[in-house]
Design a protein around this motif. Structure first.
Motif, mmCIF file in Angstrom:
data_model
loop_
_atom_site.group_PDB
_atom_site.id
_atom_site.type_symbol
_atom_site.label_atom_id
_atom_site.label_comp_id
_atom_site.label_asym_id
_atom_site.label_seq_id
_atom_site.Cartn_x
_atom_site.Cartn_y
_atom_site.Cartn_z
ATOM 1 N N MET A 147 51.393 22.473 40.424
ATOM 2 C CA MET A 147 50.123 22.293 39.724
ATOM 3 C C MET A 147 48.960 22.324 40.706
ATOM 4 O O MET A 147 48.996 21.683 41.755
ATOM 5 N N ALA A 148 47.931 23.098 40.346
ATOM 6 C CA ALA A 148 46.710 23.112 41.150
ATOM 7 C C ALA A 148 45.822 21.928 40.771
ATOM 8 O O ALA A 148 45.212 21.299 41.637
ATOM 9 N N HIS A 149 45.756 21.636 39.477
ATOM 10 C CA HIS A 149 44.962 20.512 38.984
ATOM 11 C C HIS A 149 45.698 19.899 37.803
ATOM 12 O O HIS A 149 46.409 20.578 37.064
ATOM 13 N N GLY A 150 45.480 18.623 37.597
ATOM 14 C CA GLY A 150 46.069 17.963 36.438
ATOM 15 C C GLY A 150 47.561 17.756 36.561
ATOM 16 O O GLY A 150 48.107 17.635 37.662
ATOM 17 N N ARG A 151 48.254 17.791 35.427
ATOM 18 C CA ARG A 151 49.687 17.472 35.426
ATOM 19 C C ARG A 151 50.426 18.375 34.441
ATOM 20 O O ARG A 151 49.831 18.986 33.551
ATOM 21 N N TRP A 152 51.737 18.412 34.591
ATOM 22 C CA TRP A 152 52.616 19.184 33.722
ATOM 23 C C TRP A 152 53.001 18.336 32.516
ATOM 24 O O TRP A 152 52.758 17.117 32.467
ATOM 25 N N PHE A 153 53.655 18.988 31.551
ATOM 26 C CA PHE A 153 54.090 18.292 30.340
ATOM 27 C C PHE A 153 55.118 17.209 30.653
ATOM 28 O O PHE A 153 55.985 17.372 31.520
ATOM 29 N N ALA A 169 44.331 32.359 33.673
ATOM 30 C CA ALA A 169 43.882 31.993 32.331
ATOM 31 C C ALA A 169 42.775 30.942 32.385
ATOM 32 O O ALA A 169 41.794 31.016 31.638
ATOM 33 N N ALA A 170 42.912 29.979 33.274
ATOM 34 C CA ALA A 170 41.885 28.937 33.401
ATOM 35 C C ALA A 170 40.558 29.537 33.849
ATOM 36 O O ALA A 170 39.486 29.151 33.365
ATOM 37 N N ALA A 171 40.631 30.500 34.780
ATOM 38 C CA ALA A 171 39.408 31.135 35.256
ATOM 39 C C ALA A 171 38.737 31.946 34.152
ATOM 40 O O ALA A 171 37.505 31.938 34.022
ATOM 41 N N ARG A 172 39.535 32.650 33.355
ATOM 42 C CA ARG A 172 38.960 33.455 32.278
ATOM 43 C C ARG A 172 38.346 32.595 31.185
ATOM 44 O O ARG A 172 37.314 32.947 30.604
ATOM 45 N N LEU A 173 38.980 31.460 30.899
ATOM 46 C CA LEU A 173 38.457 30.575 29.857
ATOM 47 C C LEU A 173 37.343 29.680 30.379
ATOM 48 O O LEU A 173 36.537 29.148 29.598
ATOM 49 N N GLY A 174 37.316 29.477 31.695
ATOM 50 C CA GLY A 174 36.353 28.541 32.263
ATOM 51 C C GLY A 174 36.658 27.116 31.871
ATOM 52 O O GLY A 174 35.744 26.306 31.661
ATOM 53 N N ALA A 175 37.961 26.801 31.793
ATOM 54 C CA ALA A 175 38.375 25.472 31.339
ATOM 55 C C ALA A 175 39.096 24.732 32.448
ATOM 56 O O ALA A 175 39.833 25.329 33.239
ATOM 57 N N GLN A 176 38.894 23.435 32.508
ATOM 58 C CA GLN A 176 39.534 22.561 33.482
ATOM 59 C C GLN A 176 40.179 21.384 32.745
ATOM 60 O O GLN A 176 39.903 21.151 31.565
ATOM 61 N N PRO A 177 41.065 20.637 33.422
ATOM 62 C CA PRO A 177 41.706 19.490 32.773
ATOM 63 C C PRO A 177 40.694 18.531 32.163
ATOM 64 O O PRO A 177 39.660 18.227 32.759
ATOM 65 N N GLY A 178 41.006 18.106 30.947
ATOM 66 C CA GLY A 178 40.122 17.205 30.214
ATOM 67 C C GLY A 178 39.240 17.907 29.204
ATOM 68 O O GLY A 178 38.648 17.252 28.334
ATOM 69 N N GLU A 179 39.144 19.245 29.296
ATOM 70 C CA GLU A 179 38.308 19.995 28.369
ATOM 71 C C GLU A 179 39.138 20.524 27.204
ATOM 72 O O GLU A 179 40.371 20.539 27.259
ATOM 73 N N LEU A 180 38.459 20.984 26.172
ATOM 74 C CA LEU A 180 39.124 21.463 24.964
ATOM 75 C C LEU A 180 39.109 22.986 24.899
ATOM 76 O O LEU A 180 38.153 23.632 25.336
ATOM 77 N N VAL A 181 40.173 23.536 24.345
ATOM 78 C CA VAL A 181 40.226 24.954 23.993
ATOM 79 C C VAL A 181 40.787 25.041 22.582
ATOM 80 O O VAL A 181 41.422 24.099 22.085
ATOM 81 N N TRP A 182 40.554 26.194 21.937
ATOM 82 C CA TRP A 182 41.052 26.389 20.576
ATOM 83 C C TRP A 182 42.232 27.345 20.614
ATOM 84 O O TRP A 182 42.116 28.483 21.105
ATOM 85 N N ILE A 183 43.383 26.880 20.154
ATOM 86 C CA ILE A 183 44.575 27.709 20.029
ATOM 87 C C ILE A 183 44.848 27.862 18.541
ATOM 88 O O ILE A 183 45.127 26.872 17.851
#
Length: 400
Positions: A147-153, A169-183
């Protein structure tokens, strides 16, 4: 006096070097330009071998770290020609884990019609090429990931709307741990970002959700599309031989087994082929440099005819004249070889350091490069040296 034998004085090795260096000291610019061709050829050959060896050493170290004991099992095209994403039986993980030498099995499933977006305002078709996959909790260990940041399941978070992103994928979404994305149409919390995975590169562009959460929220049917299996290196071949029938006894032809480390090994082999090509180009440069040395020596003989005649008139033998000019050619090519070797080592050091590789310059590359300069010097200087030795004193002195 008639009984006295007149013999020419013998030149010591020191005298040979001193006399041979005269032409180099008196014509520095010509020496520089002639040696440059040799230096470029040797530098190219040493740098190519050094960079290739350093790359291969880094690749082998990476293989040693990642291991060559992992196999991937995927479903091939169905025999009946039906469309859709090929899938493996739900019991595939349990069946593979029963194989004696197997000590780890993990499952992954591609959720083909599911998209991930940074915001619900983003159109569903604009997902940045990111695949949504369901993963079990053993996946990270099975693929030697980190893991680069955060934690695994964990067994707890895998059941909730959480997601782990690959680095791309994180770079394309611009998302980091603690943020929300829509799946799909549901919100998922990013709990971690993975480092690049050498043995499963498609995970870098994936959004991974827990197996249970995918079943509950994303209409996942529980069929894996890929398994990652690990056993001991010695057992890989025997395990591979039984995997297809173990995973799908009724249709083993629909199961594909591969070894990800083979791709890295093939990359090393391809690098060796490229090295051979670049060595050929370096040899051409070295040959051109040798021609330059020969040309310089021929001109040197023509310009120094009076010097040759004077030396012959005071007792220098044909052999001593020949040795003088042959030594000069060897010194000229040797100078280019030493400078080229140093440039090749520096080039290897700079490139390998920039790539984060271990710097490896094989001794045989340096030795072979310097040895080839001796051969080039001998070949380039032989004709001019013989030509100089064959000049008679009267002819040489009268040429001025």
């Amino acid at each position: 006096m008639s009984g006295v034998s007149l013999r020419p004085a013998r030149l010591s090795p020191r005298d040979v070097l001193r006399v041979g260096a005269v032409g180099l000291r008196t014509r520095p610019m010509r020496v520089f330009l002639s040696a440059l061709g040799i230096a470029l050829g040797i530098a190219t050959m040493v740098a190519v071998v050094g960079i290739s060896t350093s790359s291969k050493a880094d690749l082998m170290a990476k293989l040693d770290h990642l291991g060559t004991d992992m196999l991937t099992i995927e479903a091939g095209a169905a025999l009946n020609g039906e469309g859709g994403t090929p899938k493996l039986p739900k019991e595939a993980v349990a069946m593979v884990s029963r194989i004696g030498p197997v000590h780890q099995v993990s499952a992954l499933a591609l959720l083909k019609d599911t998209t991930v977006r940074r915001s619900p305002l983003v159109p569903a078709e604009r997902n940045g090429g990111i695949n949504v996959m369901a993963a079990d909790t053993a996946l990270l260990s099975a693929v030697s990931g980190s893991m680069a940041h955060g934690r695994w399941f964990t067994s707890a978070t895998a059941a909730y709307p959480t997601v782990v992103l690959g680095g791309v994928a994180a770079a394309r979404l611009g998302a980091q741990p603690g943020e929300l994305v829509w799946i799909g149409e549901d919100r998922f919390t990013v709990i971690g970002v993975m480092e690049p995975v050498a043995l499963a590169v498609d995970l870098d562009t994936a959004a991974l959700v827990g197996w249970q959460a995918a079943e509950r929220r994303l209409e996942f049917d529980g069929h894996p599309t890929r398994l990652y299996e690990r056993s001991s290196d010695q057992a890989v071949a025997s395990v591979r031989a039984v995997l297809t029938r173990t995973v799908n006894p009724q249709a083993p032809e629909t199961v594909q087994v591969s070894r990800p480390s083979d791709a890295l090994t093939a990359k090393a082999a391809a690098s060796g082929s490229l090295t051979s090509l670049m060595l050929g180009l370096g040899a051409v440069a070295l040959l051109v440099g040798g021609v330059g040395v020969a040309n310089t020596m021929v001109i040197s003989v023509l310009e120094r005819r009076q010097e040759i005649g004077l030396r012959r008139s005071i007792g220098a033998t044909r052999g001593q004249i020949c040795i003088q000019f042959l030594t000069e050619a060897l010194l000229l090519s040797g100078l280019g070889g030493v400078v080229g070797g140093l440039l090749g080592v520096l080039g290897t050091f700079g490139f390998a350091t920039a790539q984060g590789w271990q710097v490896v310059v094989p001794p045989w590359a340096l030795g072979g490069g310097l040895g080839s300069t001796v051969v080039i010097g001998m070949a380039a200087g032989l004709y001019p040296a013989v030509r100089a030795s064959q000049l008679s004193p009267t002819e040489a002195l009268g040429s001025g």
